[in-house]
Write an enzyme that holds these catalytic residues in place. Structure first.
Site, mmCIF file in Angstrom:
data_model
loop_
_atom_site.group_PDB
_atom_site.id
_atom_site.type_symbol
_atom_site.label_atom_id
_atom_site.label_comp_id
_atom_site.label_asym_id
_atom_site.label_seq_id
_atom_site.Cartn_x
_atom_site.Cartn_y
_atom_site.Cartn_z
ATOM 1 N N GLU A 316 0.813 -1.227 0.000
ATOM 2 C CA GLU A 316 0.000 0.000 0.000
ATOM 3 C C GLU A 316 0.846 1.277 0.000
ATOM 4 O OE1 GLU A 316 -4.063 -1.227 2.103
ATOM 5 O OE2 GLU A 316 -2.410 -1.106 3.527
HETATM 6 C C1 ACM Z 1 -1.877 -5.400 4.210
HETATM 7 O O1 ACM Z 1 -2.941 -5.846 4.656
HETATM 8 N N1 ACM Z 1 -1.808 -4.181 3.728
HETATM 9 C C2 ACM Z 1 -0.682 -6.213 4.178
#
Ligand code: ACM
Length: 678
Positions: A316
């Site tokens: 992310e």
């Molecule tokens: C995650 O759940 N961003 C690894």
């Protein structure tokens, strides 16, 4: 004898609840091969323990832990000296140490034979013996003569080598006692990797001596000292558990920048994040100083973590600061880097090299899987099984986490069947061998010390079984039968999941604790339920008291199917549930002005009343073999649709009624009743 009586009761009803014969034992995870035999090895103060081959302090400590647990049950002192007499009651025959610190390649197999005269545990390594001792403790039972070990012939070895739990201590910190309890529970169900998510936007949790501003400014003084980190690594190693640290970069890294703003791509000042989500602050991958910092940091901290693997995070990454920085955009142009994804890959290539220079193998989340990444990296898939398969096809080793996010408040049955290598996999045998195993993930946004055990246990035991046991072990009703006993065994070693509701309703329920306990039998939190919308909020509301998979609802849909098929006992027990459910709303309304929790419960109690009434009426139709009227069907359909709609959105104040499916089974059965002939 409470354990025995409850066990007997469960065994007595189990055949009625399962489609296939129950396994006849309560072991979890189920060993690779088990034959129960009729002998019973009696346990009393005369039992003796011998180590007939290899011995070392780690093995002796493991035996002492097992003996201590036997002793708690027996209520008599047991010996702590382990001789070498082959005629001892419990003979432990270990060939050698195995790896000095737990290793992915460790041989964890063991054989355990119990007869009326002796229990013999044979293993190639100390860790194999540690696994076998847990199985031995699960063979313990009692009858009118006292405690015994059930006769058995067991040959056991894990299906997957990497069987982990991720704990996020950044969003909410957990102290070392909590971690140790967790490791005790993990060892009981034969998990072997503790993946410690030690940094994120909301907190940097280790002491660095060369970069002390990391913990000084990034942790609110909640971090592990280097001594504490060593202590946990040693504690885990004693239990055959590897500790894999994760320092998530280049995103999820606000907490680094509070003390070291020059690491960031954007301009400061920076602050510890207090809410949840992804955040803009991101490391600057174009500055040499970023890599010098990471190199020195990893050099320092890797000395505390002996495991071969080092988790770099990589999930992310918000490209906003990279896009908005003129110097970063100029760097990309000068170096022919086409876009921000390619910039992340360039960062990862540097980072992977640094991690490898420090003798570690990098692990990262799905997002690091890009064409230029060296295949020495391991990919942890949080997005999907398909993502894991794609990386295996590209030659990467992988770990599956996508189906095992236990911060999601779903029942154990939802987590139990997804398999790192499903039966219909299209991976070749060589590609399948790249799938190392799986990890359950306990993210920390909506969980604090008081609620942690109730969010992990006992569900984690069922995922541990998926990772250890043969893929053919898939009977959900039998899983719940064994989980009931497993949950109590976990409580016995000090895990607090079973106490959770009892303790929580002492705070919430005033004089009406029994009423709230009844309510909590039938509700669960919505999604990632917990009251903490931001980091400092205490978790002391009804939603925090609620558990993901209330025991009263285990196998309720199964009972509904049996009742629909004419089973009177199943119908009677469901009627009891429906009566309790239907009565809660009025009882809560009576105390609504005295207790805030009664107000929190009002909406979900209304849904439970509707479900209880509909369930009871459906049972009436089934008992009378009389199909319901069209008007009843129409009004029931619309009520159920409304309950489904609300449950699927925000829930009823963040809570949802659990028995929805069971009621649906009965309604469908009632609707399907043949019309009477005239
Ligand atoms: C995650 O759940 N961003 C690894």
């Amino acid at each position: 004898m409470r354990v025995l009586i409850q066990l007997a009761a469960v065994l007595a009803i189990a055949p009625a609840l399962t489609a296939q014969a129950p396994l006849g034992h309560t072991m979890m995870p189920v060993p690779a091969s088990v034959a129960l035999t009729p002998g019973r090895l009696r346990l009393d103060s005369s039992i003796t323990v011998a180590l007939v081959n290899y011995r070392d302090p780690r093995l002796e400590r493991a035996i002492t832990r097992a003996v201590t647990r036997l002793e708690l049950r027996l209520g008599v002192p047991l010996p702590r000296q382990y001789g070498s007499d082959r005629n001892a009651s419990l003979v432990i025959d270990v060939a050698g140490q195995g790896f000095a610190t737990p290793d992915l390649a460790e041989d964890e197999s063991y054989e355990l034979n119990v007869t009326a005269n002796q229990a013999t545990l044979v293993a190639a390594t100390v860790v194999g013996a540690v696994r076998g001792l847990e199985t031995l403790l699960q063979l313990q039972d009692a009858d009118s003569h006292g405690w015994y070990l059930q006769g058995a012939e067991i040959r056991d070895t894990p299906r997957f080598r990497w069987r982990g739990l991720l704990l996020d201590v950044s969003r909410h910190f957990e102290d070392t006692d909590v971690i140790k309890h967790l490791l005790d529970g993990m060892a009981m169900v034969k998990l072997n990797v503790f993946h410690w998510h030690l940094s994120d936007d909301q907190g940097f949790r280790v002491e660095s001596r060369i970069y002390p501003r990391l913990q000084q400014f990034g942790s609110d003084s909640m971090y592990y000292t280097q001594d504490q980190l060593r202590e946990i690594v040693t504690y885990a190693a004693d239990r055959g558990i590897r500790v894999v640290p994760e320092f998530d970069v280049p995103g999820h890294s606000s907490a680094w920048f509070v003390g070291y703003p020059h690491l960031a791509a954007g301009a400061g000042p920076f602050a510890i994040a207090r809410t949840w989500g992804t955040f803009e602050p991101t490391m600057d991958p174009t500055r040499e100083s970023t890599y010098q910092f990471l190199d020195a940091f990893i050099g320092e901290i890797s000395t505390l973590f002996p495991d071969q693997y080092w988790h770099v995070g990589g999930d992310e990454v918000d490209p906003k600061q990279w896009r908005e920085s003129a110097t970063i955009q100029a760097y990309m142009r000068d170096h022919g880097i086409a876009n921000e994804v390619a910039l992340h890959t360039a960062f990862n290539r540097r980072l992977v090299a640094i991690v490898q220079q420090h003798g570690r193998i990098p692990v990262g989340w799905d997002e690091i899987f890009q064409p230029d990444l060296p295949t020495s990296a391991v990919i942890q898939s949080w997005r999907s099984s398909t993502a894991l398969a794609a990386s295996a096809k590209a030659g990467f080793r992988g770990i599956l986490s996508a189906p095992y996010y236990i911060d999601h408040m779903k029942p154990a049955s939802d987590f139990y069947l997804p398999d790192p290598i499903p039966a219909n996999t299209d991976l070749t045998p060589e590609q399948q061998a790249l799938v190392l195993g799986g990890e359950a993930c306990m993210w920390g946004e909506y969980v604090v010390t008081e609620t942690l055990a109730s969010r992990i246990w006992p569900r984690l035991a069922t995922i541990a079984e998926r990772f250890w046991s043969p893929g053919s072990v898939v009977d959900i009703a039998d899983m719940y039968r064994r989980l009931d006993v497993t949950s109590r065994r976990l409580s016995e070693v000090g895990l607090r999941h079973e106490e959770h509701v009892v303790r929580a309703v002492r705070h919430l329920g005033g004089d009406s604790t029994a009423l709230f306990e009844s309510l909590l039998d039938y509700i669960r939190p919505q999604d990632f339920g917990g009251s903490g919308r931001t980091q400092p909020v205490p978790h002391t509301r009804l939603i925090d008291a609620a558990v993901a998979d209330p025991r009263a609802t285990w196998n309720m849909s199964d009972r509904a199917r049996r009742a629909a098929a004419g089973d009177a006992a199943a119908a009677a027990s469901l009627r009891n549930d429906f009566t309790r459910m239907a009565g809660l709303q009025a009882r809560l309304a009576a105390i609504q002005n005295e207790l805030p929790a009664a107000g929190d419960a009002a909406a979900v109690a209304g849904a439970l009343r509707q479900l209880g009434q509909i369930g009871g009426q459906a049972l009436d139709f089934i008992a009378r073999k009389q199909p319901p009227s069209a008007a009843w069907q129409a009004s029931t359909d619309s009520t159920l649709a409304e309950v489904r709609r609300r449950s699927g959105r925000d829930g009823y104040g963040g809570l949802r009624p659990v028995p929805f499916d069971a009621v649906g089974v009965l309604v469908d059965a009632a609707k399907g009743l043949p019309s009477p002939r005239h």
